[in-house]
Design a protein around this motif. Structure first.
Motif, mmCIF file in Angstrom:
data_model
loop_
_atom_site.group_PDB
_atom_site.id
_atom_site.type_symbol
_atom_site.label_atom_id
_atom_site.label_comp_id
_atom_site.label_asym_id
_atom_site.label_seq_id
_atom_site.Cartn_x
_atom_site.Cartn_y
_atom_site.Cartn_z
ATOM 1 N N GLN A 183 25.907 13.024 -19.531
ATOM 2 C CA GLN A 183 25.894 12.036 -18.448
ATOM 3 C C GLN A 183 26.075 10.633 -19.006
ATOM 4 O OE1 GLN A 183 22.806 12.047 -15.563
ATOM 5 N NE2 GLN A 183 22.577 14.265 -15.627
ATOM 6 N N PRO B 258 22.659 2.274 -6.725
ATOM 7 C CA PRO B 258 21.992 3.522 -7.127
ATOM 8 C C PRO B 258 22.652 4.762 -6.523
ATOM 9 C CG PRO B 258 20.400 1.916 -6.290
ATOM 10 C CD PRO B 258 21.752 1.298 -6.154
ATOM 11 N N ARG C 95 26.646 10.266 -12.012
ATOM 12 C CA ARG C 95 25.912 11.020 -13.041
ATOM 13 C C ARG C 95 25.763 12.481 -12.612
ATOM 14 N NH1 ARG C 95 22.244 8.430 -16.533
ATOM 15 N NH2 ARG C 95 20.480 9.529 -15.621
ATOM 16 N N THR D 47 25.798 5.369 -8.664
ATOM 17 C CA THR D 47 25.514 5.804 -10.048
ATOM 18 C C THR D 47 24.915 7.210 -10.049
ATOM 19 O OG1 THR D 47 23.447 4.573 -9.940
ATOM 20 C CG2 THR D 47 25.234 3.515 -11.095
ATOM 21 N N ASP D 48 24.053 7.507 -9.067
ATOM 22 C CA ASP D 48 23.502 8.876 -8.972
ATOM 23 C C ASP D 48 24.622 9.884 -8.767
ATOM 24 O OD1 ASP D 48 21.000 7.944 -9.338
ATOM 25 O OD2 ASP D 48 20.292 8.260 -7.264
ATOM 26 N N ALA E 282 27.404 4.001 -15.850
ATOM 27 C CA ALA E 282 27.758 4.481 -14.497
ATOM 28 C C ALA E 282 27.905 3.302 -13.545
ATOM 29 C CB ALA E 282 26.697 5.462 -13.999
ATOM 30 N N ARG E 283 27.057 2.289 -13.691
ATOM 31 C CA ARG E 283 27.132 1.127 -12.795
ATOM 32 C C ARG E 283 28.428 0.347 -13.033
ATOM 33 N NH1 ARG E 283 23.194 -1.422 -9.532
ATOM 34 N NH2 ARG E 283 23.773 -3.568 -9.102
ATOM 35 N N SER F 296 25.233 6.675 -19.292
ATOM 36 C CA SER F 296 23.981 5.955 -19.059
ATOM 37 C C SER F 296 24.066 5.280 -17.696
ATOM 38 C CB SER F 296 23.790 4.888 -20.138
ATOM 39 O OG SER F 296 24.777 3.886 -19.967
ATOM 40 N N ARG F 297 22.902 4.803 -17.181
ATOM 41 C CA ARG F 297 22.909 4.122 -15.883
ATOM 42 C C ARG F 297 23.817 2.886 -15.924
ATOM 43 N NH1 ARG F 297 20.575 5.983 -11.911
ATOM 44 N NH2 ARG F 297 19.022 7.604 -12.151
#
Ligand SMILES: Nc1ncnc2c1ncn2[C@@H]1O[C@H](COP(=O)(O)OP(=O)(O)OP(=O)(O)O)[C@@H](O)[C@H]1O
Ligand code: SF4
Ligand SMILES: [Mg+2]
Length: 345
Positions: free
Chosen positions: A148, A131, A138, A134-135, A154-155, A150-151
């Motif tokens: 941005q 997290p 983003r 990924t935060d 990003a992961r 997506s999660r």
């Protein structure tokens, strides 16, 4: 680690890092910190240049202003108390001192990335690495006002970044908390995060000081590989000449907020011209000569609220003359690519 201990000469590293166009040009940059006690002139007319893909080390004793200079490149010194007195910091042709805070946010982490000494302070102990990465990824897109990822995207990018810095089993690491990682792994995570925006310049402030010697060598090798493979420029800050010698083609010696000598690393190691640089080198243990007794530099750096007039090094310098006590020496070229700020170099 002794200078040049990676087995390659700094001249060879210089070839690998053959300079291209100017990326960073710091010109006569002065920064002060205001307080109730007065004004500390922490950076006093710093001028430095860095070409794309070039590696420059900055070395100097504690309190010389190395971190303040590094933070200046990202405008991270808190203002107030920090106050820019004069000068410019051109990065990719733009003076970053004139940028708005929003423009600066776009630059940070994207074109200029920074790695700090203590990875623990920059990772949230309560959150897993996934997290946090990924935060950050983003957030970079948000700061640049781009769509941005997506999660999940990003992961996946975070996992690829962890793999690119030599971390095995990235998926498992993404699920781990910082305390489950060793110091070297945490620093690799921070380096991976620094690379996320594809920067042109990596500023590394004592990135290996908190690590033991073996891990230190691995992290330095990682940084050197990334610099070579990605064509990154590197500004590496350390109080350890050995660390600089292993990683940088060029070195600038800093004393009490000024650059006192700048040269190819091999040149400086062979024959430093400034008395302070000579003192720093004499203080490095020579592992090849057991009879060598390292000598420290007598005295300590001055209180920057009341710096000595003339040459800031004169109270500690055996060669000081009356001229040194009244006239500030300017950085001047003593040989091609070799600059020294000393009246008697
Ligand atoms: N936020 C601040 N407010 C006031 N003074 C500061 C601040 N940050 C740094 N300084 C002062 O600036 C000077 C340079 O500090 P800096 O941290 O850049 O030294 P350094 O060369 O990085 O030392 P070290 O090797 O210990 O990391 C010091 O005198 C320090 O006290
Ligand atoms: S200018 Fe003078 S005091 Fe300063 S380093 Fe040179 S000889 Fe020493
Ligand atoms: Mg520092």
């Amino acid at each position: 680690m002794s200078p040049g201990s990676d087995g390659r000469s700094a001249d060879t590293r210089g070839e690998l890092n053959r300079p291209r166009e100017t990326l960073l040009a710091i010109t006569d940059y002065r920064l002060a910190f205001d307080s109730f006690d007065g004004t500390a002139q922490v950076l006093d007319g710093v001028s430095l240049q860095l070409a794309a893909g070039e590696t420059l080390g900055i070395v100097g004793e504690t309190g010389c202003g190395k971190s303040v200079l590094a933070r200046s490149l990202l405008r991270l010194n808190p203002a107030p108390p920090a106050r820019v007195v004069s000068g410019s910091i051109q990065f990719e042709g733009t003076d970053i001192l004139t940028l708005s805070e929003r423009e600066m946010r776009r630059l940070r982490g994207r074109r200029i990335a920074m790695v700090f000494q203590d990875p623990v302070s920059y990772l949230n102990p309560l959150l897993a690495i996934g997290p946090q990465m990924t935060d950050a990824l983003r957030g970079q897109h948000a700061a640049a006002r781009e769509a941005q990822p997506s999660r999940a995207e990003a992961r996946a990018r975070a996992a690829a970044l962890l793999a690119s810095v030599g971390l095995a089993e990235p998926e498992r690491l993404l699920a781990s908390h910082p305390h489950q990682l060793s110091g070297g792994m945490r620093q690799r995570v921070l380096i991976a995060m620094a690379l996320a925006g594809n920067p042109a310049l990596l500023v590394a402030d004592e990135p290996t000081t908190a690590l033991d010697v073996t891990v230190q060598a691995q992290v330095l090798a990682l940084i050197a590989g990334l610099v070579r493979d990605r064509g990154l420029a590197l500004l590496l800050i350390s109080h350890d000449l050995g660390v600089i010698a292993a990683s940088c083609a060029r070195v600038a010696v800093m004393y009490a907020g000024t650059i006192v000598e700048e040269a190819a690393t091999a040149t400086l190691l062979r024959g430093p011209r400034h008395p302070y640089a000579q003192g720093l080198l004499a203080a490095v243990p020579d592992l090849d000569r057991p009879d060598h007794r390292p000598r420290g530099i007598a005295g300590s750096i001055p209180n920057l609220l009341r710096p000595p007039p003339g040459c800031r090094f004169h109270p500690r310098c055996a060669l000081a003359t009356e001229r040194c006590r009244v006239e500030k020496p300017l950085l001047r070229q003593v040989a091609p690519g070799h600059n020294v700020a000393c009246h008697h170099a």
